[in-house]
Scaffold this motif. Structure first.
Motif, mmCIF file in Angstrom:
data_model
loop_
_atom_site.group_PDB
_atom_site.id
_atom_site.type_symbol
_atom_site.label_atom_id
_atom_site.label_comp_id
_atom_site.label_asym_id
_atom_site.label_seq_id
_atom_site.Cartn_x
_atom_site.Cartn_y
_atom_site.Cartn_z
ATOM 1 N N THR A 1 0.837 -1.194 0.000
ATOM 2 C CA THR A 1 0.000 0.000 0.000
ATOM 3 C C THR A 1 0.875 1.249 0.000
ATOM 4 O O THR A 1 1.868 1.331 0.722
ATOM 5 C CB THR A 1 -0.917 0.030 1.236
ATOM 6 N N CYS A 2 0.478 2.239 -0.792
ATOM 7 C CA CYS A 2 1.137 3.538 -0.834
ATOM 8 C C CYS A 2 0.097 4.605 -0.507
ATOM 9 O O CYS A 2 -0.987 4.610 -1.090
ATOM 10 C CB CYS A 2 1.731 3.782 -2.218
ATOM 11 N N VAL A 3 0.420 5.490 0.438
ATOM 12 C CA VAL A 3 -0.509 6.540 0.863
ATOM 13 C C VAL A 3 0.214 7.878 0.789
ATOM 14 O O VAL A 3 1.310 8.030 1.353
ATOM 15 C CB VAL A 3 -0.994 6.313 2.308
ATOM 16 N N ALA A 4 -0.382 8.847 0.115
ATOM 17 C CA ALA A 4 0.155 10.206 0.059
ATOM 18 C C ALA A 4 -0.703 11.106 0.947
ATOM 19 O O ALA A 4 -1.926 11.125 0.817
ATOM 20 C CB ALA A 4 0.158 10.725 -1.372
ATOM 21 N N VAL A 5 -0.058 11.826 1.845
ATOM 22 C CA VAL A 5 -0.732 12.744 2.762
ATOM 23 C C VAL A 5 -0.364 14.165 2.343
ATOM 24 O O VAL A 5 0.818 14.507 2.255
ATOM 25 C CB VAL A 5 -0.309 12.479 4.225
ATOM 26 N N GLU A 6 -1.385 14.963 2.075
ATOM 27 C CA GLU A 6 -1.175 16.345 1.639
ATOM 28 C C GLU A 6 -0.788 17.244 2.816
ATOM 29 O O GLU A 6 -1.087 16.916 3.975
ATOM 30 C CB GLU A 6 -2.474 16.885 1.014
ATOM 31 N N PRO A 7 -0.164 18.397 2.543
ATOM 32 C CA PRO A 7 0.105 19.346 3.620
ATOM 33 C C PRO A 7 -1.190 19.706 4.351
ATOM 34 O O PRO A 7 -2.263 19.775 3.735
ATOM 35 C CB PRO A 7 0.666 20.571 2.887
ATOM 36 N N ASN A 8 -1.092 19.898 5.645
ATOM 37 C CA ASN A 8 -2.200 20.289 6.528
ATOM 38 C C ASN A 8 -3.211 19.181 6.800
ATOM 39 O O ASN A 8 -4.177 19.408 7.532
ATOM 40 C CB ASN A 8 -2.926 21.541 6.013
ATOM 41 N N GLU A 9 -3.046 17.986 6.254
ATOM 42 C CA GLU A 9 -3.948 16.883 6.565
ATOM 43 C C GLU A 9 -3.472 16.216 7.858
ATOM 44 O O GLU A 9 -2.324 15.765 7.946
ATOM 45 C CB GLU A 9 -3.991 15.846 5.443
ATOM 46 N N THR A 10 -4.354 16.156 8.842
ATOM 47 C CA THR A 10 -4.023 15.499 10.099
ATOM 48 C C THR A 10 -4.011 13.997 9.860
ATOM 49 O O THR A 10 -4.946 13.445 9.278
ATOM 50 C CB THR A 10 -5.046 15.866 11.195
ATOM 51 N N HIS A 11 -2.927 13.348 10.303
ATOM 52 C CA HIS A 11 -2.778 11.913 10.088
ATOM 53 C C HIS A 11 -2.150 11.251 11.308
ATOM 54 O O HIS A 11 -1.385 11.863 12.037
ATOM 55 C CB HIS A 11 -1.957 11.625 8.826
ATOM 56 N N GLU A 12 -2.556 10.001 11.518
ATOM 57 C CA GLU A 12 -2.073 9.184 12.627
ATOM 58 C C GLU A 12 -1.843 7.772 12.100
ATOM 59 O O GLU A 12 -2.650 7.260 11.339
ATOM 60 C CB GLU A 12 -3.115 9.160 13.748
ATOM 61 N N VAL A 13 -0.729 7.157 12.517
ATOM 62 C CA VAL A 13 -0.409 5.796 12.093
ATOM 63 C C VAL A 13 -0.414 4.899 13.328
ATOM 64 O O VAL A 13 0.193 5.225 14.348
ATOM 65 C CB VAL A 13 0.965 5.731 11.395
ATOM 66 N N VAL A 14 -1.088 3.749 13.213
ATOM 67 C CA VAL A 14 -1.199 2.790 14.305
ATOM 68 C C VAL A 14 -0.835 1.403 13.782
ATOM 69 O O VAL A 14 -1.330 0.988 12.736
ATOM 70 C CB VAL A 14 -2.644 2.743 14.862
ATOM 71 N N ASN A 15 0.022 0.703 14.528
ATOM 72 C CA ASN A 15 0.218 -0.716 14.246
ATOM 73 C C ASN A 15 -0.802 -1.465 15.090
ATOM 74 O O ASN A 15 -0.608 -1.678 16.280
ATOM 75 C CB ASN A 15 1.637 -1.182 14.587
ATOM 76 N N ASP A 16 -1.904 -1.849 14.453
ATOM 77 C CA ASP A 16 -2.940 -2.604 15.152
ATOM 78 C C ASP A 16 -2.879 -4.089 14.779
ATOM 79 O O ASP A 16 -3.795 -4.842 15.047
ATOM 80 C CB ASP A 16 -4.332 -2.020 14.898
ATOM 81 N N GLY A 17 -1.747 -4.476 14.203
ATOM 82 C CA GLY A 17 -1.527 -5.876 13.858
ATOM 83 C C GLY A 17 -0.742 -6.589 14.947
ATOM 84 O O GLY A 17 -0.496 -6.038 16.029
ATOM 85 N N GLU A 18 -0.322 -7.802 14.645
ATOM 86 C CA GLU A 18 0.377 -8.637 15.618
ATOM 87 C C GLU A 18 1.873 -8.759 15.330
ATOM 88 O O GLU A 18 2.592 -9.402 16.096
ATOM 89 C CB GLU A 18 -0.271 -10.025 15.662
ATOM 90 N N VAL A 19 2.340 -8.172 14.230
ATOM 91 C CA VAL A 19 3.766 -8.190 13.882
ATOM 92 C C VAL A 19 4.228 -6.763 13.608
ATOM 93 O O VAL A 19 3.419 -5.836 13.516
ATOM 94 C CB VAL A 19 4.051 -9.095 12.656
ATOM 95 N N GLU A 20 5.520 -6.593 13.473
ATOM 96 C CA GLU A 20 6.090 -5.278 13.214
ATOM 97 C C GLU A 20 5.545 -4.675 11.917
ATOM 98 O O GLU A 20 5.433 -5.362 10.901
ATOM 99 C CB GLU A 20 7.611 -5.430 13.125
ATOM 100 N N LEU A 21 5.189 -3.393 11.958
ATOM 101 C CA LEU A 21 4.764 -2.631 10.785
ATOM 102 C C LEU A 21 5.979 -1.858 10.287
ATOM 103 O O LEU A 21 6.581 -1.095 11.052
ATOM 104 C CB LEU A 21 3.629 -1.670 11.148
ATOM 105 N N VAL A 22 6.365 -2.086 9.031
ATOM 106 C CA VAL A 22 7.535 -1.419 8.452
ATOM 107 C C VAL A 22 7.057 -0.476 7.360
ATOM 108 O O VAL A 22 6.458 -0.904 6.367
ATOM 109 C CB VAL A 22 8.532 -2.446 7.880
ATOM 110 N N LEU A 23 7.324 0.820 7.554
ATOM 111 C CA LEU A 23 6.947 1.854 6.592
ATOM 112 C C LEU A 23 8.192 2.531 6.049
ATOM 113 O O LEU A 23 9.039 2.993 6.817
ATOM 114 C CB LEU A 23 6.085 2.934 7.254
ATOM 115 N N THR A 24 8.297 2.600 4.740
ATOM 116 C CA THR A 24 9.307 3.432 4.099
ATOM 117 C C THR A 24 8.564 4.690 3.651
ATOM 118 O O THR A 24 7.472 4.597 3.093
ATOM 119 C CB THR A 24 9.954 2.695 2.914
#
Length: 115
Positions: free
Chosen positions: A82-105
């Motif tokens: 999955t690729c997600v682009a967040v625009e300037p001024n957009e409030t964003h939060e990232v949560v690892n709600d899974g059971e293994v490590e979440l790796v984001l580049t």
């Protein structure tokens, strides 16, 4: 030309949650408009609390694991590829709600100043 490797750059804390670790491969000033190019690793349950950037856009790519990104109050699943682009001024939060490590580049791009 700049050549880096995840194996050679030091681990450091993510500003939005110091318990989450990242490795920064490129920093502000290394390339025009780029604010950073990094990889972050979220343990299960870790959260990068909601925030917004007035001066940059961010692009996240899910390498492994699963989680949720909430943008402007709407939740989107994060799964490998999955690729997600967040625009300037957009409030964003990232949560690892899974059971293994979440790796984001991810990388940030300087936003154009409003005239």
């Amino acid at each position: 030309m700049k050549l880096t490797s995840l194996d050679t750059v030091p681990e450091e804390a993510v500003s939005h949650n110091p318990a989450i670790k990242k490795r920064v491969m490129l920093r502000l000033g290394d390339l025009p408009h780029l604010t950073n190019f990094s990889q972050a690793r979220f343990a299960p349950g870790q959260i990068a609390n909601g925030h917004a950037h007035t001066d940059m856009a961010e692009v996240f790519f899910v390498e492994a694991g699963q989680g949720t990104i909430t943008i402007e109050g709407k939740a989107y699943p994060l799964t490998p590829g999955t690729c997600v682009a967040v625009e300037p001024n957009e409030t964003h939060e990232v949560v690892n709600d899974g059971e293994v490590e979440l790796v984001l580049t991810y990388f940030g791009l300087r936003a154009q100043a409003a005239h």
